[in-house]
Design a protein around this motif. Structure first.
Motif, PDB file in Angstrom:
ATOM      1  N   ASP A  45     -31.386  21.604 -31.022  1.00 12.83           N
ATOM      2  CA  ASP A  45     -31.777  23.015 -30.990  1.00 12.83           C
ATOM      3  C   ASP A  45     -31.805  23.496 -29.534  1.00 12.83           C
ATOM      4  O   ASP A  45     -31.555  22.732 -28.604  1.00 12.83           O
ATOM      5  N   ARG A  46     -32.103  24.751 -29.381  1.00 12.59           N
ATOM      6  CA  ARG A  46     -32.072  25.368 -28.056  1.00 12.59           C
ATOM      7  C   ARG A  46     -33.074  24.737 -27.096  1.00 12.59           C
ATOM      8  O   ARG A  46     -32.748  24.423 -25.946  1.00 12.59           O
ATOM      9  N   GLU A  47     -34.276  24.521 -27.567  1.00 12.10           N
ATOM     10  CA  GLU A  47     -35.334  23.985 -26.704  1.00 12.10           C
ATOM     11  C   GLU A  47     -34.986  22.587 -26.207  1.00 12.10           C
ATOM     12  O   GLU A  47     -35.119  22.294 -25.012  1.00 12.10           O
ATOM     13  N   ILE A  85     -32.094  22.653 -23.573  1.00 14.83           N
ATOM     14  CA  ILE A  85     -32.503  23.040 -22.219  1.00 14.83           C
ATOM     15  C   ILE A  85     -33.318  21.928 -21.561  1.00 14.83           C
ATOM     16  O   ILE A  85     -33.166  21.651 -20.366  1.00 14.83           O
ATOM     17  N   THR A 137     -28.329  30.040 -26.200  1.00 15.59           N
ATOM     18  CA  THR A 137     -28.395  28.721 -25.550  1.00 15.59           C
ATOM     19  C   THR A 137     -27.351  28.615 -24.449  1.00 15.59           C
ATOM     20  O   THR A 137     -27.621  28.077 -23.366  1.00 15.59           O
ATOM     21  N   ASP A 176     -28.564  30.443 -21.426  1.00 12.83           N
ATOM     22  CA  ASP A 176     -29.624  29.687 -20.754  1.00 12.83           C
ATOM     23  C   ASP A 176     -29.044  28.537 -19.933  1.00 12.83           C
ATOM     24  O   ASP A 176     -29.479  28.275 -18.801  1.00 12.83           O
ATOM     25  N   GLU A 228     -28.219  32.241 -31.829  1.00 10.73           N
ATOM     26  CA  GLU A 228     -28.985  31.191 -31.140  1.00 10.73           C
ATOM     27  C   GLU A 228     -28.088  30.366 -30.229  1.00 10.73           C
ATOM     28  O   GLU A 228     -28.474  29.992 -29.121  1.00 10.73           O
TER      29      GLU A 228
END
Length: 448
Positions: free
Chosen positions: A31-33, A36, A66, A69, A62
């Protein structure tokens, strides 16, 4: 082993890629979190990113967030986005945002491996170039690798350690001030002042006072003794910019100073010895001005002990993109934004433009584009250059094939003219057989 970050929420694809990419140290994020977090921890040079990430697996919102980011944290990271088979629009959006490449499912192990290997290769080349650019920037402030600018750099390196008066010739905006400062920086006087004065920007009645200074009471408003630019440069370098615009009467006083190394302030009687290095610059033809009696011949020979011709930007096409990227990096720092570069159309426009204002014009266009751009990739519309499609396409003809064909056609035409259209003699002249000549005539439509 190179680290590769794979952002993918499908466990099956994760397992597939783990075995396929066993030559890399593969790090997975779903996932994105976590993506990163892994980027911050491992700093991978290449990332594969599935755009369909939770909690929006059916859309690309999403995944695109990402991507932004990742590139905001590491603009040099090569992100390969992976999309659905019919999701070309989101892939193009990702490329516009700065993704390195895209790949559409279903995944073919060999194809994806080739794309990843290529991304690592490009990253390695860019990293090496960045290191080289840092070393070059430490040694020279003059940017470029074209033969003409390399010749200028070579002359600067040879002239700087000497005390010879140097004349810089070039169009407005070519960087004469930068070259003058580079000569000073590489000279034995680098720890002493560098003083510049533009002879065209100061009124004639004030220029003498600016150069030589004045004594108290020398004229109305002279309330105190003031040293001139020449005195202020004592021990260092004086840069006389636009010396071709210096008034004729003042040229005699400058000549005397260059010969005797002493000055007298306006309204003064004392001779003041000054030890400085002189660098001059102009965008005018001083030889013609000498013939027209608007510039002193003796002063011309005195200031041109060494002459450096600075080429206009249109004559150093190889440097346009190098300088553009450097200026874009400067704009990134100024605006606190991370630009990833120029679109293909923007690159074409940069190469096709004539640049009458030279580097100064290029600098203004890049600054303006950086301010106006809504994405991290500068587009041709951001630059606002008026270029037709034919010019833009012509500017991208870098391939050896195109170059070779141009040379072949030119040689063929010259040989035909030389031999007055006689094909046997033309073949002998070119050192080829008649069948080869016929093929070339057909290829370039010169048979008639």
């Amino acid at each position: 082993m190179e680290k590769l970050l794979v952002v993918e929420d499908d466990i099956g694809i994760q397992k597939q890629l783990k075995w396929t990419l066993d030559t890399y140290d593969v790090i997975f994020a779903d996932d994105r979190e976590s993506a990163i977090s892994s980027l911050r921890r491992f700093s991978p040079r290449v990332v594969t990113l599935d755009l369909g990430l939770p909690p929006d697996e059916e859309n690309a919102s999403e995944g695109l967030a990402t991507l932004q980011d990742i590139l905001s944290l590491d603009p040099s990271c090569k992100v390969i986005v992976i999309t659905g088979n019919d999701d070309k629009q989101n892939a193009l959006t990702a490329i516009k945002l700065g993704a390195h490449d895209f790949y559409q499912k279903p995944i073919n192990d060999e194809e994806l491996t080739v794309i990843i290997n290529r991304a690592f290769f490009v990253s390695a080349i860019e990293s090496e170039n960045a290191k080289r650019d840092v070393l070059d920037s430490q040694d020279s402030a003059v940017i470029g690798t074209s033969p003409k600018i390399m010749h200028v750099k070579s002359m600067v390196d040879k002239v700087a350690p000497t005390e010879l008066t140097t004349l810089l010739l070039g169009e407005s905006g070519t960087g004469k001030d930068l070259i003058a400062r580079e000569i000073h920086r590489k000279s034995k006087r680098s720890d002493q002042p560098f003083v510049a004065i533009n002879c065209a920007s100061i009124p004639e009645n004030l220029l003498e006072s600016e150069l030589f200074g004045h004594e108290k009471g020398a004229f109305t408003g002279a309330n105190k003794t003031t040293p001139g630019k020449i005195e202020c440069a004592n021990g260092g370098t004086l840069f006389l910019d636009e010396i071709g615009d210096m008034p004729y009467p003042l040229q005699a006083k400058i000549l005397r100073f260059l010969q005797d190394k002493v000055i007298e302030r306006v309204g003064g009687r004392n001779q003041i010895p000054v030890d400085i290095r002189i660098v001059c610059a102009t965008n005018q033809n001083l030889r013609e001005m000498v013939l027209e009696k608007t510039f002193r011949e003796d002063l011309f020979y005195r200031v041109s002990e060494i002459v450096i011709d600075i080429p206009p930007l249109r004559e150093r096409n190889e440097d346009i993109l190098i300088i553009s990227r450097y200026l874009l990096n400067q704009s990134s720092e100024m605006l606190s934004r991370n630009f990833t570069g120029f679109s293909e159309e923007a690159t074409s426009a940069l190469m096709a433009h004539h640049w009458p204002g030279n580097i100064r014009e290029l600098q203004n266009k890049i600054k303006s584009a950086a301010v106006m751009s809504d994405t991290k990739l500068i587009t041709d519309s951001d630059l606002g250059l008026d270029i037709d499609e034919e010019q833009a396409n012509a500017s991208l003809e870098f391939s050896l094939k195109v170059t070779r064909e141009k040379a072949e056609k030119e040689a063929l035409s010259k040989a035909l003219n030389y031999c007055d259209g006689n094909l046997s003699n033309t073949a002998k002249c070119l050192g080829i057989t008649r069948p080869t000549l016929y093929n070339l005539l057909d290829k370039y439509a010169l048979k008639s």
